[in-house]
Scaffold this active site. Sequence first.
Site, PDB file in Angstrom:
ATOM      1  N   ASN A  10     -13.241 -81.320  13.194  1.00  0.00           N
ATOM      2  CA  ASN A  10     -13.097 -79.974  13.759  1.00  0.00           C
ATOM      3  C   ASN A  10     -14.222 -79.801  14.779  1.00  0.00           C
ATOM      4  O   ASN A  10     -15.376 -79.617  14.408  1.00  0.00           O
ATOM      5  CB  ASN A  10     -13.193 -78.933  12.639  1.00  0.00           C
ATOM      6  CG  ASN A  10     -13.173 -77.507  13.181  1.00  0.00           C
ATOM      7  OD1 ASN A  10     -12.992 -77.290  14.380  1.00  0.00           O
ATOM      8  ND2 ASN A  10     -13.377 -76.543  12.299  1.00  0.00           N
ATOM      9  N   LYS A  12     -14.667 -77.416  16.786  1.00  0.00           N
ATOM     10  CA  LYS A  12     -15.031 -76.011  17.009  1.00  0.00           C
ATOM     11  C   LYS A  12     -15.113 -75.722  18.513  1.00  0.00           C
ATOM     12  O   LYS A  12     -14.324 -76.257  19.274  1.00  0.00           O
ATOM     13  CB  LYS A  12     -16.324 -75.689  16.252  1.00  0.00           C
ATOM     14  CG  LYS A  12     -16.179 -76.073  14.773  1.00  0.00           C
ATOM     15  CD  LYS A  12     -17.221 -75.532  13.849  1.00  0.00           C
ATOM     16  CE  LYS A  12     -16.903 -75.985  12.420  1.00  0.00           C
ATOM     17  NZ  LYS A  12     -17.835 -75.475  11.428  1.00  0.00           N
ATOM     18  N   GLU A  98     -14.332 -69.634   9.571  1.00  0.00           N
ATOM     19  CA  GLU A  98     -14.845 -68.926  10.762  1.00  0.00           C
ATOM     20  C   GLU A  98     -13.790 -67.982  11.331  1.00  0.00           C
ATOM     21  O   GLU A  98     -14.124 -66.942  11.890  1.00  0.00           O
ATOM     22  CB  GLU A  98     -15.337 -69.947  11.799  1.00  0.00           C
ATOM     23  CG  GLU A  98     -16.657 -70.560  11.366  1.00  0.00           C
ATOM     24  CD  GLU A  98     -16.886 -71.993  11.802  1.00  0.00           C
ATOM     25  OE1 GLU A  98     -16.203 -72.466  12.723  1.00  0.00           O
ATOM     26  OE2 GLU A  98     -17.749 -72.661  11.187  1.00  0.00           O
ATOM     27  N   GLU A 168     -13.485 -75.780   1.791  1.00  0.00           N
ATOM     28  CA  GLU A 168     -14.748 -75.731   2.529  1.00  0.00           C
ATOM     29  C   GLU A 168     -15.588 -74.571   2.001  1.00  0.00           C
ATOM     30  O   GLU A 168     -15.393 -73.424   2.418  1.00  0.00           O
ATOM     31  CB  GLU A 168     -14.490 -75.520   4.020  1.00  0.00           C
ATOM     32  CG  GLU A 168     -13.671 -76.621   4.660  1.00  0.00           C
ATOM     33  CD  GLU A 168     -13.889 -76.678   6.171  1.00  0.00           C
ATOM     34  OE1 GLU A 168     -14.493 -77.664   6.624  1.00  0.00           O
ATOM     35  OE2 GLU A 168     -13.490 -75.748   6.888  1.00  0.00           O
ATOM     36  N   GLY A 174     -22.111 -76.027   8.176  1.00  0.00           N
ATOM     37  CA  GLY A 174     -23.137 -75.968   9.218  1.00  0.00           C
ATOM     38  C   GLY A 174     -24.535 -75.686   8.691  1.00  0.00           C
ATOM     39  O   GLY A 174     -25.444 -75.388   9.462  1.00  0.00           O
ATOM     40  N   SER A 214     -20.782 -79.726   5.834  1.00  0.00           N
ATOM     41  CA  SER A 214     -21.920 -80.632   5.993  1.00  0.00           C
ATOM     42  C   SER A 214     -21.638 -82.055   5.508  1.00  0.00           C
ATOM     43  O   SER A 214     -22.491 -82.698   4.907  1.00  0.00           O
ATOM     44  CB  SER A 214     -23.169 -80.063   5.310  1.00  0.00           C
ATOM     45  OG  SER A 214     -23.563 -78.856   5.950  1.00  0.00           O
TER      46      SER A 214
HETATM   47  P1  13P Z   1     -19.927 -78.809   9.312  1.00  0.00           P
HETATM   48  O1  13P Z   1     -19.477 -80.213   9.014  1.00  0.00           O
HETATM   49  O2  13P Z   1     -20.622 -78.680  10.612  1.00  0.00           O
HETATM   50  O3  13P Z   1     -20.657 -78.207   8.149  1.00  0.00           O
HETATM   51  O4  13P Z   1     -18.565 -77.942   9.479  1.00  0.00           O
HETATM   52  C1  13P Z   1     -17.611 -77.980   8.500  1.00  0.00           C
HETATM   53  C2  13P Z   1     -16.395 -77.290   8.981  1.00  0.00           C
HETATM   54  O5  13P Z   1     -16.374 -76.079   9.136  1.00  0.00           O
HETATM   55  C3  13P Z   1     -15.224 -78.111   9.305  1.00  0.00           C
HETATM   56  O6  13P Z   1     -14.094 -77.309   9.498  1.00  0.00           O
END
Ligand code: 13P
Length: 250
Positions: A10, A12, A98, A168, A174, A214
């Site tokens: 992802n 983002k 998110e 998640e 993050g 993470s």
């Molecule tokens: P991170 O791997 O940066 O923690 O993000 C996880 C995430 O939201 C994947 O959709």
Amino acid sequence: MARKKLIAANWKMYKTPDEAKAFFAEFLPLVAAHTRDEIAIFPSPVLLPTVIDAAKGSKISVGAQNIHFADEGAYTGETSIGQLKAIGGTHTLIGHSERRQYFAETDEIVNKKLHAALKHCIVPIVCIGEVLEEREAGKTAEVLKKQVTGAFAGITPEAAAPIVIAYEPVWAIGTGKTATPEMAAEAHAIVRAEVAKILGAPVANAMRILYGGSVKPDNASALLNQAEIDGALVGGASLKADSFKAIVTY
Ligand code: 13P
């Protein structure tokens, strides 16, 4: 039957088209021989044509981070599933935390999007997960069950085969804090049991449940070697070809 693992990136709201091309130039040779797991990449909408083009001829699937549930209409700023399909996208995330946190996506919206994705034969990855206060209050199971029940309303066992779930925990996204493999496996078992209640054990046993939050090269193998964890949804560590490759080949 063993569930084939799915390792998904992802991205983002990161990368320009040139950066996406550079990623693929480096990443494709690194995973050209890798057939054990499925790989999917979810770039932001403006990158989709570039990424779909770059992935052509490889086994990498490309999907949207978000879609609208309507076939078309006056929805400024949104992308329809038909538009995604027309350019060659095959997957979509639904209900990422998110989206829930910053864009007010509810279980009801997630449910509408899930119905729309299945109707148009797009593989949906339904994202669920508890926030820190819910975990600390001992409400993780309750939250996950509610999210699964809400997302799956009106979904039949016959239609459910393409669905993937991503667990998640919001506190792990993050933050560098990862659920331990045991915590993740425990949450996955709760989710699978809930899916079994709604759609029956055969559907639940075949459904892939990914872990996200993470995931990094140094914790990927401990997580992905758990029988209950059917893949990963990776944010930050998917942005660089070498680190995403290290996760894919855990
Ligand atoms: P991170 O791997 O940066 O923690 O993000 C996880 C995430 O939201 C994947 O959709």
